[in-house]
Design a protein around this motif. Structure first.
Motif, PDB file in Angstrom:
ATOM      1  N   LEU A 186       0.824  -1.203   0.000  1.00 20.27           N
ATOM      2  CA  LEU A 186       0.000   0.000   0.000  1.00 20.27           C
ATOM      3  C   LEU A 186       0.863   1.260   0.000  1.00 20.27           C
ATOM      4  O   LEU A 186       0.540   2.244  -0.681  1.00 20.27           O
ATOM      5  N   ARG A 187       1.962   1.245   0.744  1.00 18.94           N
ATOM      6  CA  ARG A 187       2.841   2.412   0.732  1.00 18.94           C
ATOM      7  C   ARG A 187       3.481   2.602  -0.632  1.00 18.94           C
ATOM      8  O   ARG A 187       3.589   3.746  -1.123  1.00 18.94           O
ATOM      9  N   ASP A 188       3.894   1.512  -1.268  1.00 18.75           N
ATOM     10  CA  ASP A 188       4.497   1.617  -2.593  1.00 18.75           C
ATOM     11  C   ASP A 188       3.521   2.226  -3.603  1.00 18.75           C
ATOM     12  O   ASP A 188       3.946   2.838  -4.593  1.00 18.75           O
ATOM     13  N   GLU A 189       2.217   2.043  -3.348  1.00 20.93           N
ATOM     14  CA  GLU A 189       1.215   2.592  -4.259  1.00 20.93           C
ATOM     15  C   GLU A 189       0.643   3.925  -3.770  1.00 20.93           C
ATOM     16  O   GLU A 189      -0.397   4.366  -4.246  1.00 20.93           O
ATOM     17  N   ALA A 199      -4.551  -5.370  -1.900  1.00 25.38           N
ATOM     18  CA  ALA A 199      -4.467  -4.073  -2.576  1.00 25.38           C
ATOM     19  C   ALA A 199      -5.580  -3.922  -3.602  1.00 25.38           C
ATOM     20  O   ALA A 199      -6.192  -2.845  -3.725  1.00 25.38           O
ATOM     21  N   PHE A 200      -5.876  -4.971  -4.334  1.00 24.37           N
ATOM     22  CA  PHE A 200      -6.986  -4.919  -5.291  1.00 24.37           C
ATOM     23  C   PHE A 200      -8.317  -4.670  -4.574  1.00 24.37           C
ATOM     24  O   PHE A 200      -9.135  -3.852  -5.007  1.00 24.37           O
ATOM     25  N   LEU A 201      -8.524  -5.351  -3.445  1.00 21.85           N
ATOM     26  CA  LEU A 201      -9.813  -5.258  -2.758  1.00 21.85           C
ATOM     27  C   LEU A 201     -10.071  -3.894  -2.140  1.00 21.85           C
ATOM     28  O   LEU A 201     -11.229  -3.526  -1.921  1.00 21.85           O
ATOM     29  N   VAL A 202      -9.020  -3.132  -1.849  1.00 20.60           N
ATOM     30  CA  VAL A 202      -9.238  -1.796  -1.282  1.00 20.60           C
ATOM     31  C   VAL A 202      -9.129  -0.700  -2.334  1.00 20.60           C
ATOM     32  O   VAL A 202      -9.282   0.485  -2.028  1.00 20.60           O
ATOM     33  N   GLU A 246     -10.177   1.267  -6.038  1.00 16.66           N
ATOM     34  CA  GLU A 246     -11.440   1.681  -6.650  1.00 16.66           C
ATOM     35  C   GLU A 246     -11.949   0.674  -7.670  1.00 16.66           C
ATOM     36  O   GLU A 246     -13.167   0.542  -7.861  1.00 16.66           O
ATOM     37  N   GLU A 247     -11.053  -0.044  -8.339  1.00 21.10           N
ATOM     38  CA  GLU A 247     -11.509  -0.960  -9.375  1.00 21.10           C
ATOM     39  C   GLU A 247     -12.296  -2.146  -8.819  1.00 21.10           C
ATOM     40  O   GLU A 247     -12.950  -2.873  -9.579  1.00 21.10           O
ATOM     41  N   SER A 248     -12.258  -2.370  -7.501  1.00 24.31           N
ATOM     42  CA  SER A 248     -13.063  -3.441  -6.908  1.00 24.31           C
ATOM     43  C   SER A 248     -14.318  -2.875  -6.237  1.00 24.31           C
ATOM     44  O   SER A 248     -14.874  -3.484  -5.322  1.00 24.31           O
ATOM     45  N   GLY A 249     -14.783  -1.726  -6.700  1.00 30.85           N
ATOM     46  CA  GLY A 249     -15.887  -1.025  -6.059  1.00 30.85           C
ATOM     47  C   GLY A 249     -17.200  -1.780  -6.001  1.00 30.85           C
ATOM     48  O   GLY A 249     -18.081  -1.433  -5.212  1.00 30.85           O
ATOM     49  N   PHE A 250     -17.374  -2.815  -6.817  1.00 33.05           N
ATOM     50  CA  PHE A 250     -18.614  -3.591  -6.811  1.00 33.05           C
ATOM     51  C   PHE A 250     -18.441  -4.915  -6.072  1.00 33.05           C
ATOM     52  O   PHE A 250     -19.276  -5.812  -6.160  1.00 33.05           O
ATOM     53  N   ILE A 251     -17.333  -5.044  -5.325  1.00 37.80           N
ATOM     54  CA  ILE A 251     -17.044  -6.279  -4.594  1.00 37.80           C
ATOM     55  C   ILE A 251     -17.120  -5.998  -3.104  1.00 37.80           C
ATOM     56  O   ILE A 251     -16.383  -5.162  -2.582  1.00 37.80           O
ATOM     57  N   THR A 252     -18.005  -6.695  -2.416  1.00 32.19           N
ATOM     58  CA  THR A 252     -18.092  -6.562  -0.960  1.00 32.19           C
ATOM     59  C   THR A 252     -18.765  -7.808  -0.386  1.00 32.19           C
ATOM     60  O   THR A 252     -19.510  -8.513  -1.082  1.00 32.19           O
ATOM     61  N   GLY A 253     -18.464  -8.091   0.881  1.00 28.80           N
ATOM     62  CA  GLY A 253     -19.056  -9.228   1.568  1.00 28.80           C
ATOM     63  C   GLY A 253     -18.500 -10.575   1.144  1.00 28.80           C
ATOM     64  O   GLY A 253     -19.097 -11.622   1.433  1.00 28.80           O
ATOM     65  N   GLN A 254     -17.325 -10.585   0.512  1.00 31.86           N
ATOM     66  CA  GLN A 254     -16.755 -11.817  -0.024  1.00 31.86           C
ATOM     67  C   GLN A 254     -15.575 -12.297   0.823  1.00 31.86           C
ATOM     68  O   GLN A 254     -14.875 -11.508   1.450  1.00 31.86           O
ATOM     69  N   VAL A 255     -15.362 -13.615   0.791  1.00 30.89           N
ATOM     70  CA  VAL A 255     -14.186 -14.223   1.420  1.00 30.89           C
ATOM     71  C   VAL A 255     -13.377 -14.894   0.321  1.00 30.89           C
ATOM     72  O   VAL A 255     -13.851 -15.854  -0.304  1.00 30.89           O
ATOM     73  N   TYR A 256     -12.189 -14.383   0.069  1.00 29.28           N
ATOM     74  CA  TYR A 256     -11.339 -14.870  -1.024  1.00 29.28           C
ATOM     75  C   TYR A 256     -10.277 -15.828  -0.478  1.00 29.28           C
ATOM     76  O   TYR A 256      -9.459 -15.438   0.349  1.00 29.28           O
ATOM     77  N   THR A 257     -10.310 -17.056  -0.968  1.00 28.35           N
ATOM     78  CA  THR A 257      -9.329 -18.051  -0.558  1.00 28.35           C
ATOM     79  C   THR A 257      -8.053 -17.887  -1.377  1.00 28.35           C
ATOM     80  O   THR A 257      -8.098 -17.833  -2.609  1.00 28.35           O
TER      81      THR A 257
END
Length: 244
Positions: free
Chosen positions: A26-29, A216-219, A221-232
Motif C-alpha cells: 500500500l505504501r508503494d502505491e 491491494a486490489f480489494l481496497v 477503486e476498481e473493486s468497487g462492486f465487490i463486498t461481503g466476499q471471502v477470497y481463498t
C-alpha cells in the motif's frame, strides 16, 4: 498517479509476515500507512498495541485520526494461534483467542466506521482457510476465523449503503517467518518443505506478497462492486480432494 495517493491505511500486525507485505504494497502505491502491534515497527509510523485489551482498538483509531485526520483503509491482520484439544483448552485461553482474532477486529471496525463513512473507505479482514476447514487442535483459531468471515459479511450488508465495503482474505500456507521457523524445527525440514508444497495443486506454498496483491486490489477503486466476499488464497489446497 498511484492508486492510493492521499489515502490513509491502518494495518494491524503490520510489522511482519502478511501484514508487513500489505503495508509495503500500500505504501508503494502511495498510501500513508500506519501499523499497530505489540512491538515497535522500524519501517512505518506505528502504535504499540495489545489487542487482547478491549480498550486498545478505539485508542489506535483515535491515534490515526489525531495524526492524519482521516482513515480510508482498515486491514485487520493481527491474530494469534494456540494449539490445544477442545478438552484441554481453558476458558481463559479460549476467550483470549477470540478476543484477539475476532473481538479486536469488531472493535476496530466499530471505532473506524464514522471515519470510513466520511471517506467511503474499505475494510479487509485477514481470515484463514481454517475458517472454512480445520486442522487438528485448532478449535479456538478455527472458531475465531469463521466468526471473522461472518463479521465480514455482516459489515458489508449493514454498511454497504453508506459506501463502506468489507471483504476478507483467507490465506492458506504462506511462507512467513513464523511458518519458516516452524519448518526449521522439524527433524527433516527439507522433506517437510517438499511435502507441504505437494498438498497444493500449484506444487508450492504461497508468499506474503501474493496475499498483499489481492488485498491491494480489494481496497482499490476498481473493486468497487465487490463486498461481503471471502477470497481463498491457498494455491488450490481447499479444492483438492484427498486420494480415495
Amino acid at each position: 498517479m498511484k492508486r492510493f495517493a492521499d489515502k490513509v491505511a491502518l494495518i494491524t500486525g503490520g510489522r511482519s509476515g502478511i501484514g508487513q507485505a500489505i503495508a509495503h504494497r500500500l505504501r508503494d502505491e502511495g498510501a500513508k500507512v500506519f501499523t499497530a502491534q505489540r512491538a515497535p515497527d522500524p519501517d512505518f509510523p506505528n502504535f504499540t498495541a495489545d489487542f487482547s485489551d478491549p480498550t486498545t482498538p478505539a485508542q489506535v483509531i483515535e491515534q490515526v485520526i489525531a495524526d492524519s485526520g482521516q482513515l480510508d483503509v482498515l486491514i485487520n491482520n493481527a491474530g494469534m494461534m494456540q494449539e490445544s484439544s477442545i478438552e484441554a483448552i481453558s476458558l481463559e485461553d479460549w476467550q483470549r483467542n477470540l478476543t484477539v482474532n475476532l473481538t479486536a477486529p469488531f472493535l476496530l471496525i466499530q471505532a473506524a466506521l464514522p471515519h470510513l463513512r466520511a471517506t467511503q473507505g474499505s475494510i479487509v479482514n485477514i481470515g484463514s482457510i481454517e475458517g472454512l476447514g480445520a486442522n487438528p487442535g485448532h478449535a479456538a483459531y478455527c472458531a475465531s476465523k469463521a466468526g471473522l468471515h461472518g463479521l465480514t459479511r455482516a459489515v458489508a450488508v449493514d454498511h454497504g449503503p453508506e459506501g463502506i465495503r468489507c471483504n476478507a482474505v483467507a490465506p492458506g500456507w504462506i511462507d512467513t517467518d513464523l511458518n519458516q521457523d516452524f519448518i526449521d524445527s522439524m527433524d527433516d525440514p527439507q522433506a517437510f518443505r517438499r511435502d507441504i508444497g505437494k498438498i497444493h495443486p500449484v506444487d508450492r506454498t504461497g508468499t506474503p506478497a501474493e496475499v498483499a496483491a489481492l488485498v491491494a486490489f480489494l481496497v482499490a477503486e476498481e473493486s468497487g462492486f465487490i463486498t461481503g466476499q471471502v477470497y481463498t488464497v491457498d494455491g488450490g489446497r481447499m479444492a483438492k480432494l484427498s486420494l480415495p
